[in-house]
Design an enzyme around this catalytic site. Structure first.
Site, PDB file in Angstrom:
ATOM      1  N   GLY A   1       0.782  -1.404   0.095  1.00  0.00           N
ATOM      2  CA  GLY A   1      -0.034  -0.003  -0.088  1.00  0.00           C
ATOM      3  C   GLY A   1       0.814   1.357   0.052  1.00  0.00           C
ATOM      4  O   GLY A   1       0.157   2.381   0.426  1.00  0.00           O
TER       5      GLY A   1
ATOM      6  N   HIS B   1       0.400   1.028 -13.423  1.00  0.00           N
ATOM      7  CA  HIS B   1       1.479  -0.209 -13.837  1.00  0.00           C
ATOM      8  C   HIS B   1       2.665   0.176 -13.650  1.00  0.00           C
ATOM      9  O   HIS B   1       3.159   1.314 -14.458  1.00  0.00           O
ATOM     10  CB  HIS B   1       0.894  -0.650 -15.183  1.00  0.00           C
ATOM     11  CG  HIS B   1       1.377  -1.777 -15.522  1.00  0.00           C
ATOM     12  ND1 HIS B   1       1.361  -3.219 -14.946  1.00  0.00           N
ATOM     13  CD2 HIS B   1       2.690  -2.016 -16.363  1.00  0.00           C
ATOM     14  CE1 HIS B   1       2.322  -3.990 -15.342  1.00  0.00           C
ATOM     15  NE2 HIS B   1       2.908  -3.354 -16.326  1.00  0.00           N
TER      16      HIS B   1
HETATM   17  C1  GAR Z   1       3.018  -1.341  -7.565  1.00  0.00           C
HETATM   18  O1  GAR Z   1       4.453  -1.230  -7.948  1.00  0.00           O
HETATM   19  C2  GAR Z   1       1.888  -1.099  -8.600  1.00  0.00           C
HETATM   20  O2  GAR Z   1       2.334  -0.294  -9.577  1.00  0.00           O
HETATM   21  C3  GAR Z   1       1.750  -2.607  -8.956  1.00  0.00           C
HETATM   22  O3  GAR Z   1       1.890  -3.349  -7.795  1.00  0.00           O
HETATM   23  C4  GAR Z   1       2.612  -2.484  -6.866  1.00  0.00           C
HETATM   24  C5  GAR Z   1       2.091  -2.299  -5.539  1.00  0.00           C
HETATM   25  O4  GAR Z   1       2.659  -1.680  -4.577  1.00  0.00           O
HETATM   26  N1  GAR Z   1       0.805  -2.902  -9.638  1.00  0.00           N
HETATM   27  C6  GAR Z   1       0.749  -3.774 -10.751  1.00  0.00           C
HETATM   28  O5  GAR Z   1       1.925  -4.586 -11.080  1.00  0.00           O
HETATM   29  C7  GAR Z   1      -0.424  -3.748 -11.547  1.00  0.00           C
HETATM   30  N2  GAR Z   1      -0.280  -4.483 -12.637  1.00  0.00           N
HETATM   31  P1  GAR Z   1       2.058  -0.992  -3.221  1.00  0.00           P
HETATM   32  O6  GAR Z   1       1.224  -1.921  -2.704  1.00  0.00           O
HETATM   33  O7  GAR Z   1       3.361  -0.664  -2.403  1.00  0.00           O
HETATM   34  O8  GAR Z   1       1.407   0.383  -3.739  1.00  0.00           O
END
Ligand code: GAR
Length: 198
Positions: A11, A109
């Site tokens: 998050g 993304h």
């Molecule tokens: C982030 O890097 C986001 O861009 C990626 O998951 C991570 C979540 O981190 N999303 C994807 O790959 C969607 N295809 P977070 O929970 O620390 O925000």
């Protein structure tokens, strides 16, 4: 603008949104709810610490995918949001939800779409693939969600340099710091100010 943020993990993007709503960088916006598919997601704790209503809708608690999809849509509907923000939400958005919230769902993304995206390409895997291919520049993309995976109209992109000796984890952190935590809040602010697909 009332927004719901959907999360699956740490998050950090949610935190960037919380902080930038609080300091006014994101204008006229309220986070009305946070939804996680994962009960253990630290993102849920971040939401609670910020005093935001947070719920878990896990596929584990439903008999089949259809029942989960329905529960997810019902949960979103209850918040009656103007915008749904997928901030590291690693669940395929059901077609019924895409149709109901057309151009009202955005996703972050961690690559420059159309590179390193699509089915099965998410999270750390994106950065592993970028390093395997040997690109010198990567980045992040915010886009509207349509029926495909990472195929919807692009709102913002930001490039980030790949450095000699990068590991997937090091690159992931740089992409978050230099791109994701900046362009996701910025896209939300743009939409709050009336940005629409041209
Ligand atoms: C982030 O890097 C986001 O861009 C990626 O998951 C991570 C979540 O981190 N999303 C994807 O790959 C969607 N295809 P977070 O929970 O620390 O925000």
């Amino acid at each position: 603008m009332d927004i719901v943020v959907c999360v699956s993990g740490g998050g950090t993007n949610l935190q960037a949104i919380i902080d930038k709503v609080a300091d006014g960088t994101i204008s006229d916006t309220r986070i009305v709810g946070v939804i996680s598919n994962n009960a253990d997601a630290y993102a849920l704790t971040r939401a609670k610490l910020a005093g935001i209503d947070a719920v878990c809708v896990s596929p584990k608690n439903y008999d089949d995918r259809e029942a989960f999809n329905e529960a997810l849509l019902n949960t979103v509907d209850k918040y009656d949001p103007d915008l749904v923000v997928l901030a590291g939400f690693l669940v395929n958005i059901p077609a019924t939800m895409v149709a109901k919230y057309r151009n009202k769902i955005i996703n972050i993304h961690p690559s420059l779409i159309p590179s390193f995206c699509g089915k099965g390409c998410y999270g750390l895997k994106v950065h592993e693939k970028a390093l395997e291919r040997g690109v010198k520049v990567t980045g992040a993309t915010v886009h509207f969600v349509d029926e495909g995976t990472d195929t919807g109209p692009i709102i913002l992109q930001k490039a980030v340099e790949v450095m000699e000796g990068d590991t997937p984890e090091v690159l992931q952190r740089r992409v978050m710091e230099q791109a994701e935590w900046i362009i996701l809040p910025k896209a939300i602010d743009m939409i709050a100010k009336g940005y629409k697909i041209s």
